[in-house]
Design an enzyme around this catalytic site. Structure first.
Site, PDB file in Angstrom:
ATOM      1  N   SER A  34     -31.491  26.975  49.142  1.00 23.52           N
ATOM      2  CA  SER A  34     -30.834  25.894  48.413  1.00 23.52           C
ATOM      3  C   SER A  34     -29.325  26.029  48.560  1.00 23.52           C
ATOM      4  O   SER A  34     -28.825  26.930  49.238  1.00 23.52           O
ATOM      5  CB  SER A  34     -31.207  25.997  46.934  1.00 23.52           C
ATOM      6  N   HIS A  64     -28.186  32.731  33.260  1.00 26.20           N
ATOM      7  CA  HIS A  64     -27.279  32.094  34.223  1.00 26.20           C
ATOM      8  C   HIS A  64     -26.035  31.626  33.480  1.00 26.20           C
ATOM      9  O   HIS A  64     -26.124  30.783  32.587  1.00 26.20           O
ATOM     10  CB  HIS A  64     -27.979  30.908  34.887  1.00 26.20           C
ATOM     11  N   ASP A 105     -40.764  27.920  50.006  1.00 19.16           N
ATOM     12  CA  ASP A 105     -42.106  27.341  50.056  1.00 19.16           C
ATOM     13  C   ASP A 105     -42.112  25.898  50.551  1.00 19.16           C
ATOM     14  O   ASP A 105     -43.184  25.310  50.709  1.00 19.16           O
ATOM     15  CB  ASP A 105     -42.768  27.439  48.678  1.00 19.16           C
ATOM     16  N   HIS A 128     -15.566  41.365  27.020  1.00 20.12           N
ATOM     17  CA  HIS A 128     -15.939  42.736  26.683  1.00 20.12           C
ATOM     18  C   HIS A 128     -17.167  42.816  25.775  1.00 20.12           C
ATOM     19  O   HIS A 128     -17.415  41.952  24.937  1.00 20.12           O
ATOM     20  CB  HIS A 128     -14.765  43.441  25.991  1.00 20.12           C
ATOM     21  N   GLY A 136     -32.550  28.647  40.895  1.00 21.90           N
ATOM     22  CA  GLY A 136     -31.880  28.352  39.642  1.00 21.90           C
ATOM     23  C   GLY A 136     -32.783  28.399  38.432  1.00 21.90           C
ATOM     24  O   GLY A 136     -32.370  28.847  37.359  1.00 21.90           O
TER      25      GLY A 136
END
Length: 210
Positions: free
Chosen positions: A11, A138, A34, A129, A65
Site C-alpha cells: 500500500s 497508530h 493478498d 515523555h 493500517g
C-alpha cells in the site's frame, strides 16, 4: 549475505515503510499482499500472498493500517523475525520500541516512553515523555501525544489530532483527524471534534480509518 525485508501490505503505507527500511540498510525488499492484481509496490516487487511469509527468509514488517488485521498478521510471524524500523530522521530518546513497530521520518519519541508491538508512529508525529502505548497503536501523520499518556491496544490517533497530558485512552478507540482529547476516554468508540466527543451509534458518519 544481503539484509532482506519482507513487507506484508503493498500500500502507500508500505512504500513509506520500504523507504524507511532502505535507509536502515536493507538491501533486498519484497512485498506480500493478498490482492493478486498487485505486481509492484513502488520500485519493489510483490512476490506472493501473505501466507508465503513462512516460506521466505528475511525479517518481516506488517504494513497494514487496520489494527486488527495488523495484529492478526503479526501474530502469524515468529517474534524473532519481526523488524523494528526507526527512520534516521526520527528522534527517539531513551524510549522502548516493541517488535514490528515503525517510527517514520520527523517523528519524536521522548524519554521514558514505551511503544508496544506493531505500532506506527507516523511522519512528523510526536509522543512526549513517559507515555505508554499499547500494542498496534497508530499515531498518525502530524498527531501529537503530550506527556504521561496511556493509550490502549489498537487505538488510532488521527492526523493532526492532539492528546493532552496525563490522560488515559482505552483500547479500540478511533480519534478523528484534528480532534483534541482533553479528558480520559474510558469507552471504546470513535471520537471527533474539539474537544473530542464520542459519536453515538445512530449518528451518520463518513469517518473512516486511513
Amino acid at each position: 549475505m544481503k539484509r532482506k525485508l519482507i513487507i506484508i501490505g503493498a500500500s502507500g503505507h508500505g512504500k513509506v515503510v520500504a523507504d524507511c527500511a532502505r535507509k536502515n540498510g536493507y538491501e533486498e525488499i519484497v512485498f506480500l499482499d493478498d490482492n493478486e492484481l498487485l505486481k509492484n509496490c513502488g520500485r519493489y516487487p510483490v512476490v506472493g500472498k501473505s501466507r508465503m511469509v513462512k516460506e521466505l527468509c528475511g525479517d518481516v514488517v506488517i504494513a497494514v493500517g487496520n489494527a486488527r488485521l495488523r495484529q492478526k498478521l503479526q501474530r502469524s510471524v515468529d517474534t524473532e523475525r519481526l523488524a523494528i524500523l526507526i527512520h534516521p530522521d526520527a528522534v527517539v530518546s531513551e524510549a522502548e520500541i516493541g517488535e514490528g513497530s515503525v517510527v517514520m521520518a520527523g517523528a519524536v519519541i521522548n524519554p521514558g516512553s514505551r511503544i508496544g508491538r506493531g505500532c506506527i508512529i507516523n511522519t512528523s508525529s510526536s509522543v512526549d515523555h513517559d507515555c505508554f502505548l499499547g500494542d498496534f497503536v497508530h499515531v498518525s501523520v502530524g498527531a501529537h501525544v503530550a506527556g504521561n499518556v496511556d493509550i490502549g491496544d489498537r487505538t488510532w490517533i488521527g492526523a493532526g489530532a492532539v492528546v493532552s497530558n496525563n490522560l488515559r485512552i482505552c483500547s479500540d478507540c478511533m480519534i478523528g483527524a484534528g480532534a483534541v482529547v482533553v479528558k480520559n476516554l474510558n469507552v471504546s468508540g470513535t471520537y471527533v471534534g474539539v474537544p473530542a466527543r464520542r459519536k453515538s451509534e445512530n449518528e451518520n458518519s463518513n469517518f473512516s480509518q486511513q
